[in-house]
Design a protein around this motif. Structure first.
Motif, mmCIF file in Angstrom:
data_model
loop_
_atom_site.group_PDB
_atom_site.id
_atom_site.type_symbol
_atom_site.label_atom_id
_atom_site.label_comp_id
_atom_site.label_asym_id
_atom_site.label_seq_id
_atom_site.Cartn_x
_atom_site.Cartn_y
_atom_site.Cartn_z
ATOM 1 N N TYR A 1 0.848 -1.198 0.000
ATOM 2 C CA TYR A 1 0.000 0.000 0.000
ATOM 3 C C TYR A 1 0.880 1.244 0.000
ATOM 4 C CZ TYR A 1 -3.601 -3.312 1.546
ATOM 5 O OH TYR A 1 -4.458 -4.384 1.646
ATOM 6 N N THR B 1 -1.199 6.954 2.566
ATOM 7 C CA THR B 1 -2.651 6.926 2.379
ATOM 8 C C THR B 1 -3.354 6.598 3.686
ATOM 9 O OG1 THR B 1 -2.413 6.235 0.069
ATOM 10 C CG2 THR B 1 -4.551 5.863 1.127
ATOM 11 N N GLN B 2 -4.267 7.461 4.100
ATOM 12 C CA GLN B 2 -5.002 7.276 5.345
ATOM 13 C C GLN B 2 -6.368 6.661 5.081
ATOM 14 O OE1 GLN B 2 -5.156 10.914 7.609
ATOM 15 N NE2 GLN B 2 -2.995 11.377 7.291
ATOM 16 N N THR C 1 -2.522 -1.941 11.065
ATOM 17 C CA THR C 1 -2.592 -0.547 10.633
ATOM 18 C C THR C 1 -2.382 0.368 11.828
ATOM 19 O OG1 THR C 1 -5.002 -0.440 10.941
ATOM 20 C CG2 THR C 1 -4.202 -1.119 8.771
ATOM 21 N N ARG D 1 -3.112 3.663 8.157
ATOM 22 C CA ARG D 1 -2.043 3.382 7.196
ATOM 23 C C ARG D 1 -1.431 2.013 7.472
ATOM 24 N NH1 ARG D 1 0.865 9.087 8.413
ATOM 25 N NH2 ARG D 1 0.768 8.066 10.465
ATOM 26 N N ARG E 1 4.768 1.179 5.664
ATOM 27 C CA ARG E 1 5.512 2.264 6.290
ATOM 28 C C ARG E 1 6.882 1.780 6.788
ATOM 29 N NH1 ARG E 1 3.285 6.915 7.160
ATOM 30 N NH2 ARG E 1 4.427 7.363 9.090
#
Length: 286
Positions: free
Chosen positions: A45, A49-50, A67, A72, A77
Motif C-alpha cells: 500500500y 494513504t489514510q 494498521t 495506514r 511504512r
C-alpha cells in the motif's frame, strides 16, 4: 584495489574459520537494503494513504502487520522507513568517517599544540553520550532530514579522529615514511599516499560498526520528535506513535523495533567479521 582484494581474501579466510555470523550479517543487511531499494514494488500500500475506517487493525491476511491510528499499513511504512534509516545512517557515517579520518591523520602527523587542541576537543565531545550530543545539535538546528544527518555526523566524528590518529603517530616514524620525506615528498603526499592507505581497513570496519550506532541514534531522535517530520515514514517515528498507543495496539511499536534491531544486528555481525578478518594475529594462524 589491492587493499580491497586483500580485505576480501581475509574475510573469506575468516569465514573458513567459522565466520558464519559475518555471512549472516551480510545477507541480512543485503535483504534490508534490497527491501528499501525496491520499496515501491514490494510495499502493498501507499505508506501515506489514510483510511480512518481501518484504523488500529491488528495483523491480518489483508494487513500483515496491522494498521496505525490513521489507517495506514504498518508493513508499507516499515518498508519505506528503511529508506530513511539507511540513508541517514550511511550519509552521516560517511561524513563522520571522512572528516574524522582526515582530522585524525593531520593531527597525528603534525603533532604539537595543534594535536593537543584537537584531542582536547575530541575528549570534550566524547564526554557527552552520543544520543545527548545528537539531541543538543538537532534541537539547535531544528527537525529536518538534513539537520538530522548533520547532528548524527557530529556525534560520530570523535571516534574516527582517535582511530586515525593513533596509528599515524607510529607510521610517521617508520622508515618508509622517512624515506619518502628524504626524497622530497610533500607532507600532503606522505599523508595521502603513505599513511592513509594503511588505515583504510580499520576505518571501514569501524564505519560498519558505527553505522549501526547512527541508525540507532536516528531512531532515538525521531522517537523524541527531533527527526524527520511526519507524515514521512521513519522507524523512530513509528515507534513513537506506537508507544502512544501501546495499550491498544502493541504492533505499532513492536514491528518497527524489530527492524531496527535486525539492522543493527546485521551491521554488528558484519563489522565483527571484518574486524576479525583484518586482525594480524588471526591472519598469522592461516
Amino acid at each position: 584495489m589491492t587493499a580491497s582484494l586483500a580485505v576480501l581474501r581475509d574475510t573469506t579466510r575468516f569465514i573458513s574459520r567459522g565466520g558464519v555470523f559475518a555471512w549472516a550479517g551480510l545477507f541480512l543487511l543485503a535483504a534490508i537494503v534490497a527491501m528499501a531499494a525496491f520499496a515501491p514494488l514490494i510495499a502493498p500500500y501507499d505508506p501515506l494513504t489514510q483510511d480512518i475506517v481501518n484504523r488500529l487493525l491488528p495483523p491480518s491476511s489483508e494487513f500483515w502487520l496491522g494498521t496505525d491510528s490513521y489507517g495506514r499499513d504498518v508493513l508499507s511504512r516499515i518498508i519505506y522507513g528503511a529508506r530513511v534509516s539507511l540513508f541517514v545512517g550511511l550519509v552521516s557515517i560517511l561524513i563522520a568517517m571522512t572528516l574524522g579520518t582526515a582530522l585524525g591523520v593531520i593531527s597525528g602527523y603534525i603533532g604539537g599544540r595543534f594535536d593537543a587542541f584537537v584531542m582536547a576537543l575530541v575528549d570534550l565531545m566524547l564526554s557527552f553520550p552520543s544520543l545527548l550530543l545528537g539531541m543538543l545539535v538537532a534541537a539547535v538546528l531544528g527537525a529536518s532530514l538534513e539537520n538530522l544527518i548533520i547532528a548524527i555526523a557530529i556525534t560520530e566524528i570523535a571516534p574516527f579522529v582517535r582511530l586515525a590518529r593513533a596509528p599515524t603517530l607510529v607510521l610517521k616514524e617508520q622508515e618508509f615514511v622517512q624515506a619518502a620525506r628524504s626524497m622530497g615528498c610533500t607532507h600532503q603526499r606522505i599523508m595521502r599516499v603513505h599513511i592513509l592507505p594503511n588505515l583504510i581497513a580499520d576505518i571501514l570496519v569501524m564505519g560498519s560498526l558505527w553505522m549501526a550506532t547512527a541508525i540507532r541514534t536516528e531512531a532515538s531522535l525521531s522517537f523524541i520528535g527531533l527527526g524527520v517530520k511526519p507524515p514521512t515514514a521513519t522507524w523512530g517515528g513509528m515507534i513513537r506513535e506506537g508507544f502512544e498507543n501501546i495499550l491498544e495496539a502493541w504492533w505499532l511499536a513492536v514491528f518497527p523495533s524489530v527492524f531496527v534491531f535486525l539492522t543493527v544486528l546485521a551491521l554488528n555481525l558484519l563489522g565483527d567479521g571484518l574486524r576479525d578478518a583484518t586482525d594480524p594475529k588471526l591472519r598469522q594462524r592461516d
